[in-house]
Scaffold this active site. Structure first.
Site, PDB file in Angstrom:
ATOM      1  N   HIS A 189       0.927  -1.227   0.118  1.00 10.00           N
ATOM      2  CA  HIS A 189       0.009  -0.328   0.088  1.00 10.00           C
ATOM      3  C   HIS A 189       1.025   1.536   0.060  1.00 10.00           C
ATOM      4  CE1 HIS A 189      -2.935  -2.712   1.815  1.00 10.00           C
ATOM      5  NE2 HIS A 189      -3.622  -2.415   0.467  1.00 10.00           N
ATOM      6  N   GLU A 417       1.440 -14.450 -14.542  1.00  9.47           N
ATOM      7  CA  GLU A 417       2.020 -14.865 -13.315  1.00  9.47           C
ATOM      8  C   GLU A 417       1.800 -15.375 -12.479  1.00  9.47           C
ATOM      9  OE1 GLU A 417      -0.645 -11.262 -11.622  1.00  9.47           O
ATOM     10  OE2 GLU A 417      -2.818 -12.345 -12.290  1.00  9.47           O
ATOM     11  N   ASP A 441       2.656 -11.308  -9.004  1.00 13.23           N
ATOM     12  CA  ASP A 441       2.484 -11.818  -8.587  1.00 13.23           C
ATOM     13  C   ASP A 441       3.367 -13.009  -9.229  1.00 13.23           C
ATOM     14  OD1 ASP A 441       0.154 -11.769  -6.949  1.00 13.23           O
ATOM     15  OD2 ASP A 441      -1.137 -10.981  -8.505  1.00 13.23           O
ATOM     16  N   ARG A 451       4.080 -11.458  -1.233  1.00 19.76           N
ATOM     17  CA  ARG A 451       4.701 -10.160  -2.199  1.00 19.76           C
ATOM     18  C   ARG A 451       3.780  -8.730  -0.935  1.00 19.76           C
ATOM     19  NH1 ARG A 451      -0.204  -9.002  -6.538  1.00 19.76           N
ATOM     20  NH2 ARG A 451      -0.149  -6.466  -5.947  1.00 19.76           N
ATOM     21  N   CYS A 488       2.692  -5.849 -16.887  1.00 23.31           N
ATOM     22  CA  CYS A 488       2.143  -5.019 -16.754  1.00 23.31           C
ATOM     23  C   CYS A 488       2.174  -4.732 -14.159  1.00 23.31           C
ATOM     24  CB  CYS A 488       0.260  -5.089 -16.779  1.00 23.31           C
ATOM     25  SG  CYS A 488      -0.173  -6.236 -16.257  1.00 23.31           S
TER      26      CYS A 488
END
Ligand code: PEP
Ligand code: MG
Length: 563
Positions: A189, A417, A441, A451, A488
């Site tokens: 975050h 991923e 991922d 992660r 991405c």
């Protein structure tokens, strides 16, 4: 004090006195009881209810003010405060005579234990939960909610064990010179919010919370260095480097391409229509990842087809004639959706029924989303492409492509991923129209490193040669069948890695919008051959650090740009 090192997750240089955030949460007395009769219980329960709602509304309101991905995170927190199970827990305790503050504290404690025991992403949410609990207890006890200072006059460096989304979301770069946290990883975050705010940030910086409050700090969000008590000269040099970096980046304009003109479309990662403005401002050529689950995080029921269509159309209309890649719902594990729970208790949610797997058990939710996407595409001139998350096998890719065909969506791709998808990329590419590699991922699964855990940030680094091998395999599998293969994941936002990905055969790069100028500039400084040599050198390395150093030795333009 010597220089500390963490992981730089949001570039730029920040200087200011350390404001060390210490959550000194008060623990309500275990023996605190209310008057005991039914009227007291009722009044006490009402107090708790009001406080929970006030905190939820406050979180929501902060989210609305700040918008973007921060809004989604804050809405998810507001949902936690409004959780009916939590309210039931509080009610049971209050009815048994416990005071409102203590009942709230204990009811949260129950969830806290469950999350902590679950580990992984859920375990990492314990800090979020504690933050909400402390806010609610503070409201009940008539104290102001914990938080960070906003009006200190001088910009400061915010130092914390970890930062609660509620705190960081509203901070402006005028007030906060930089963030440094002891925990958190490159995809957590704090990192995402710092990049969205444009505030330099370093995470996973061991020992930083021991810094004496007020100590002047120089924070380099690109290199991850935190220098206590810097000399004037050090500050000057760091600022000059940052200014050179900005000027160099501003010089590259237009579509993404290497110095010798090889086109590499530069696209934006978005969480909804409100992120479109930033994407356009930073010159995104389209959207490479529209994370649709962010639209629905706060929902108790799946959104209607019409509502979804409107949200998709708004984004498509912002890119007339351009490309927009929409990812179908990626629910589960780190993105739990209330209306789409896994079928059974999952000891390891990251390895559970998530992503495209949930569509197989809830085909009606997939059908609604695909129908909404097809309807939006039919009303727009943008080129819509749809992709599925967490695809593990060629059979899943074929199943998803068939579902998209049936819905009238001709271009169905898959995210790479999961290592199995990268290893068998050529098989997946038989039915997948394109690939988009999700390095967040892919690193998590390739290195078996959650992660969300700052302590494992080193293993999640996309410079890990094993991860680079998987990217190369995916790109080669796609090329074998003439399919495009983008990246991405957050790694695409690292200018050096972006060049390496191009050298590995990646055909487009998608990232959070503020990272686009640096990547555009890095590509413009290097030829495709230099990118290729950097990729070969990185893959030949035996550690992430060595891979980075070797790649950079083939990318001299990065230093010129101060990157
Ligand atoms: C990824 O995993 O790299 C990715 C882009 O998806 P998310 O971060 O939404 O899981
Ligand atoms: Mg992912």
């Amino acid at each position: 004090m010597s220089t500390l090192t963490g992981v730089g997750v949001s570039p730029g240089v920040g200087v200011g006195p350390a404001h060390v955030l210490a959550y000194e949460a008060t623990v309500p007395d275990p023996d605190s009881r209310h008057g005991g009769d039914a009227g007291d219980a009722e009044a006490e329960l009402a107090r708790a209810g009001r406080a929970l709602e006030r905190v939820a509304a406050d979180l929501e309101e902060r989210g609305v003010r700040v918008g973007g991905e921060a809004r989604e995170i804050l809405q998810a927190q507001a949902m936690m405060a409004r959780d009916p199970g939590l309210a039931d827990g509080v009610a049971r305790l209050v009815e048994a005579g416990t005071s409102a503050a203590r009942a709230v504290y204990e009811a949260f404690g129950h969830y806290r234990d469950l999350l902590a025991a679950a580990g992984g992403y859920l375990g990492a949410r314990v800090a979020d939960l504690d933050d909400i609990r402390d806010r609610v207890v503070a409201v009940i006890e008539g104290r102001s909610m914990p938080g960070v200072p906003t009006g200190t006059g001088q910009p400061y460096v915010l130092v914390a064990r970890d930062l609660a989304p509620a705190d960081t979301a509203l901070l402006s770069p005028d007030v906060v010179a930089a963030f440094v946290t002891e925990q958190g990883g490159p995809t957590g975050h704090t990192a995402i919010l710092a990049r969205a705010l444009g505030v330099p940030a370093v995470v996973a910086c061991q020992g930083v919370t021991s810094i004496v409050p007020g100590t002047p700090l120089l924070v380099d969000g690109a290199s991850g260095l935190v220098r206590p008590e810097p000399s004037d000269d050090e500050v000057l040099r760091a600022r000059e480097a940052a200014a050179a970096r900005k000027a160099g980046q501003a010089s590259a304009k237009g579509p993404g391409r290497t110095a010798d003109g090889h086109a590499v479309p530069l696209l934006a990662n978005i969480g909804g229509p409100r992120d479109v403005a930033a994407a356009l401002e930073h010159g995104a050529e389209g959207v490479g990842l529209y994370r649709t689950e962010f639209l629905f995080l706060d929902r108790a029921e799946a959104p209607s087809e019409q509502e979804q269509e409107a949200a998709y159309l708004e984004v498509l209309d912002a890119f007339p004639g351009g490309g927009v890649v929409v990812r179908t719902l990626d629910a589960g594990a780190d993105k739990p959706l209330a209306f789409l729970p896994p079928g059974a208790h999952e000891p390891n949610p990251a390895l559970g029924e998530r992503g495209v797997r949930l569509f197989r058990t809830h085909p009606e939710i997939m059908d609604t989303q695909l129908a909404a996407l097809a309807a939006a595409a039919s009303r727009s001139s943008a080129r819509l492409q749809v992709m599925a998350p967490m695809v593990a096998t060629a059979e899943e890719a074929a199943w998803f492509a068939a579902a998209c065909d049936a819905a009238g969506l001709p271009s169905a791709g898959v995210m790479i991923e999961i290592p199995s998808a990268a290893l068998r990329a050529a098989d997946l590419a038989v039915r997948a129209a394109f690939f988009s590699i999700g390095t967040n991922d892919l690193a998590q699964y390739a290195l078996a490193a959650d992660r969300q855990l700052g302590a494992l940030a080193g293993l999640q680094e996309a410079w890990q040669p094993a991860l680079l091998d998987l990217v190369a395999l995916a790109a080669a599998g796609a090329a074998e069948r003439g399919r495009p293969c983008g990246v991405c994941g957050e790694a695409a936002a690292d200018p050096a890695l972006a060049c390496v990905f191009v050298g590995l055969g990646v055909t487009s790069l998608s990232m959070s919008a503020p990272s686009l100028p640096a990547v555009r500039a890095a590509l413009a400084r290097h030829t495709r051959q230099q990118c290729h040599l950097a990729a070969v050198a990185a893959r030949a390395a035996s550690s992430a650090g060595e891979a980075r150093a070797e790649a950079r030795s083939h990318l001299p333009g990065l230093a010129d740009l101060g990157l």
